[in-house]
Write a protein that holds these residues in place. Sequence first.
Motif, PDB file in Angstrom:
ATOM      1  N   GLY A  24      -2.891  -7.006   3.678  1.00 58.22           N
ATOM      2  CA  GLY A  24      -3.363  -7.327   5.019  1.00 58.22           C
ATOM      3  C   GLY A  24      -4.175  -6.180   5.570  1.00 58.22           C
ATOM      4  O   GLY A  24      -4.605  -5.282   4.840  1.00 58.22           O
ATOM      5  N   ARG A  25      -4.348  -6.232   6.869  1.00 56.59           N
ATOM      6  CA  ARG A  25      -5.121  -5.211   7.551  1.00 56.59           C
ATOM      7  C   ARG A  25      -4.374  -4.807   8.809  1.00 56.59           C
ATOM      8  O   ARG A  25      -3.847  -5.658   9.529  1.00 56.59           O
ATOM      9  CB  ARG A  25      -6.505  -5.756   7.894  1.00 56.59           C
ATOM     10  N   GLU A  26      -4.304  -3.515   9.053  1.00 56.81           N
ATOM     11  CA  GLU A  26      -3.662  -2.973  10.245  1.00 56.81           C
ATOM     12  C   GLU A  26      -4.665  -2.044  10.905  1.00 56.81           C
ATOM     13  O   GLU A  26      -4.955  -0.968  10.374  1.00 56.81           O
ATOM     14  CB  GLU A  26      -2.381  -2.229   9.863  1.00 56.81           C
ATOM     15  N   GLY A  27      -5.214  -2.475  12.040  1.00 54.91           N
ATOM     16  CA  GLY A  27      -6.257  -1.682  12.685  1.00 54.91           C
ATOM     17  C   GLY A  27      -7.443  -1.544  11.755  1.00 54.91           C
ATOM     18  O   GLY A  27      -7.879  -2.514  11.141  1.00 54.91           O
ATOM     19  N   TYR A  29      -7.478  -0.092   8.866  1.00 56.32           N
ATOM     20  CA  TYR A  29      -7.047   0.171   7.500  1.00 56.32           C
ATOM     21  C   TYR A  29      -6.608  -1.083   6.759  1.00 56.32           C
ATOM     22  O   TYR A  29      -6.090  -2.021   7.347  1.00 56.32           O
ATOM     23  CB  TYR A  29      -5.879   1.165   7.483  1.00 56.32           C
ATOM     24  N   GLN A  31      -3.880  -2.569   4.118  1.00 62.56           N
ATOM     25  CA  GLN A  31      -2.518  -2.300   3.668  1.00 62.56           C
ATOM     26  C   GLN A  31      -2.470  -2.683   2.193  1.00 62.56           C
ATOM     27  O   GLN A  31      -2.707  -3.839   1.840  1.00 62.56           O
ATOM     28  CB  GLN A  31      -1.512  -3.141   4.455  1.00 62.56           C
ATOM     29  N   ARG A  33      -0.339  -2.544  -1.607  1.00 67.15           N
ATOM     30  CA  ARG A  33       0.970  -2.432  -2.251  1.00 67.15           C
ATOM     31  C   ARG A  33       0.742  -2.244  -3.745  1.00 67.15           C
ATOM     32  O   ARG A  33      -0.085  -2.915  -4.343  1.00 67.15           O
ATOM     33  CB  ARG A  33       1.785  -3.687  -2.001  1.00 67.15           C
ATOM     34  N   GLU A  40       4.046   0.254   0.591  1.00 65.22           N
ATOM     35  CA  GLU A  40       2.630   0.086   0.926  1.00 65.22           C
ATOM     36  C   GLU A  40       2.023   1.402   1.403  1.00 65.22           C
ATOM     37  O   GLU A  40       2.728   2.287   1.870  1.00 65.22           O
ATOM     38  CB  GLU A  40       2.463  -0.971   2.018  1.00 65.22           C
ATOM     39  N   GLU A  42      -1.902   2.918   3.299  1.00 60.49           N
ATOM     40  CA  GLU A  42      -3.128   2.548   4.003  1.00 60.49           C
ATOM     41  C   GLU A  42      -4.343   3.104   3.282  1.00 60.49           C
ATOM     42  O   GLU A  42      -4.294   4.182   2.698  1.00 60.49           O
ATOM     43  CB  GLU A  42      -3.096   3.088   5.432  1.00 60.49           C
ATOM     44  N   ARG A  44      -8.799   3.128   3.789  1.00 58.37           N
ATOM     45  CA  ARG A  44      -9.995   2.733   4.536  1.00 58.37           C
ATOM     46  C   ARG A  44     -10.763   1.691   3.714  1.00 58.37           C
ATOM     47  O   ARG A  44     -10.889   1.835   2.498  1.00 58.37           O
ATOM     48  CB  ARG A  44     -10.894   3.941   4.781  1.00 58.37           C
TER      49      ARG A  44
END
Length: 73
Positions: A24-27, A29, A31, A33, A40, A42, A44
């Motif tokens: 997925g994406r967090e902000g 970044y 994610q 695994r 997991e 992060e 860019r």
Amino acid sequence: MTAVPPVGSYVVDTGNGRLGQVMGREGPYLQLRPFGGGREWECRPEAARAATPSERLSAATAYANARSRGEVP
């Protein structure tokens, strides 16, 4: 703008050389695994590139070997 790899795809984090599956994406970044699961990290999006079939096979082989030695559940 950098294209964001789709969830489920495998990429190489060029910052550390590790292969990971996009979860997925967090902000700003991605994610990622490790192959076979694990913690997991992060990355860019501009530091991620698509994993080659050879890199995916190598990761799968390393994971299978570690399982056969009892190093992963």
